[in-house]
Scaffold this motif. Structure first.
Motif, PDB file in Angstrom:
ATOM      1  N   LEU A 174       0.823  -1.217   0.000  1.00 44.53           N
ATOM      2  CA  LEU A 174       0.000   0.000   0.000  1.00 44.53           C
ATOM      3  C   LEU A 174       0.856   1.266   0.000  1.00 44.53           C
ATOM      4  O   LEU A 174       0.524   2.266  -0.660  1.00 44.53           O
ATOM      5  N   TRP A 175       1.951   1.234   0.744  1.00 40.29           N
ATOM      6  CA  TRP A 175       2.824   2.407   0.798  1.00 40.29           C
ATOM      7  C   TRP A 175       3.490   2.680  -0.549  1.00 40.29           C
ATOM      8  O   TRP A 175       3.695   3.846  -0.931  1.00 40.29           O
ATOM      9  N   LYS A 178       0.934   4.570  -2.841  1.00 42.44           N
ATOM     10  CA  LYS A 178       0.174   5.660  -2.194  1.00 42.44           C
ATOM     11  C   LYS A 178      -0.173   6.772  -3.173  1.00 42.44           C
ATOM     12  O   LYS A 178      -1.254   7.383  -3.106  1.00 42.44           O
ATOM     13  N   GLU A 179       0.712   7.022  -4.133  1.00 41.86           N
ATOM     14  CA  GLU A 179       0.437   8.094  -5.089  1.00 41.86           C
ATOM     15  C   GLU A 179      -0.709   7.715  -6.022  1.00 41.86           C
ATOM     16  O   GLU A 179      -1.576   8.540  -6.333  1.00 41.86           O
TER      17      GLU A 179
END
Length: 365
Positions: A174-175, A178-179
């Motif tokens: 997920l990180w 993130k964009e």
């Protein structure tokens, strides 16, 4: 105060039954029959999860198309049909057939993976022993021991490790996106669904591979625990060997009984002998020859010391000729078993003895 020292070392394993020896093949085979095998419960789900998401990547678009067709038929075609028994059967059969196209590959892969992984771990094994009701499992004290045992602690640590590792993998994926997640609100519904499906498939594969690595480590631990639980003490090894070979006392009694039966049969055949060849006191060998039934003289009885004395007594009782021939008696006793014919190298010596006996009995002219 005087110190006492032992001159010889003592192996305490014989007293406390410490299990330090590896399990024998028989012990492992007995444990296997009871369903006790080295097996990781996490290996099959880990491979099944990974295979499921790989299958989803390969067949996901076709599954989505089938699902869309089901929804289209349900909302457009079937709503215009008259509700009766015949139409209901057609709807159910068509929907079931289309649903099988989606669920069938998933179930097939799951069953194949489960069977293959379990077969690779334990082979072909069918045992009802683990399913049997055991009253000791209802014992609260034993239950408390199992709850607070080392195995339970290890299982708890394994669960925490899997949860922690899974959360870390999900957070990392997920990180990294993130964009893209922030820009999803500006995308179309199809793009959002495609992006979500791709990331979910990636997350599932990463989690499956992570669980697979942890399952391999778990299998190694289960293998170690299995070997440790099956360890035997030196006394266990001795008992198993004794059980396999038989109790020496019982075997000795059986041999003694067989020996006595053989001597009894020998004494019954002894009156049929033609001559007794002696040492004269240490050995006695009984010879019988019947030209119509035998190709060579046969030893019907033999004995040493006390048994030789009994043979001479029976021979005297039945008036069987007894001859002293030390070399021949020793040779017959050592070379010929009861019921066997004499060897060729002793033919001449035995023939001379028989000829003399027959002459005494008036059988030769």
């Amino acid at each position: 105060m005087k110190r006492i020292s032992f001159r010889y070392s003592v192996d305490l394993q014989f007293f406390n039954g410490e299990k330090t020896e590896k399990a024998t093949p028989k012990k492992k085979d007995d444990a296997r029959k009871k369903g006790q095998v080295a097996k990781s419960q996490d290996l099959s789900p880990a491979i099944a999860l990974t295979a499921f998401f790989f299958l989803l990547i390969m067949l996901g678009s076709s599954m989505l198309t089938i699902f869309q067709n089901i929804m289209k038929e349900s909302l457009i075609t079937y709503t215009g049909w008259q509700l009766n028994e015949e139409n209901l059967k057609i709807m159910v059969s068509q929907l079931a057939f289309e649903a099988i196209k989606i669920v069938g590959p998933v179930l097939g892969v799951s069953m194949l993976v489960a069977f293959t992984v379990n077969f690779m771990q334990v082979g072909w094994l069918i045992s009802t022993e683990p399913l049997q009701m055991k009253l000791e499992k209802l014992n609260p004290i034993e239950g408390a021991k199992r709850i607070f045992s080392l195995r339970s602690i290890v299982e708890l640590l394994k669960s925490l490790l899997k949860i922690g590792a899974g959360i870390y993998v999900a957070y990392s994926i997920l990180w990294s996106t993130k964009e893209q997640v922030v820009q999803l609100s500006l995308k179309s519904l199809g793009t959002v669904l495609s992006f979500t499906a791709g990331e979910v498939a990636k997350l599932g594969i990463y989690l499956g591979l992570l669980l697979f690595v942890l399952a391999i480590l778990d299998y190694a631990y289960q293998r170690y625990e299995y070997e440790k639980n099956l360890r035997m003490s030196k006394q266990d090894l001795k008992d198993e060997h004794k059980q396999a070979e038989g109790d020496p006392l019982i075997k000795g009694k059986i041999r003694e009984r067989q020996r006595s039966m053989a001597i009894r049969r020998m004494m019954q055949e002894l009156p049929k002998a033609d001559v007794i060849i002696t040492n004269p006191t240490h050995f006695a060998v009984a010879i019988r020859y019947d030209a119509s039934a035998m190709s060579a003289p046969t030893v019907v009885a033999k004995g040493q010391d006390y048994l030789a004395l009994k043979i001479r007594e029976v021979a005297k009782k039945h008036r069987i000729v007894t001859m002293e021939n030390k070399p021949l008696a020793r040779a017959l006793y050592s070379q010929v078993e009861i019921g066997q014919q004499i060897p060729e190298d002793l033919f001449k010596a035995v023939a001379e003895v028989l000829a003399y006996v027959y002459k005494l009995q008036g059988k030769l002219k």
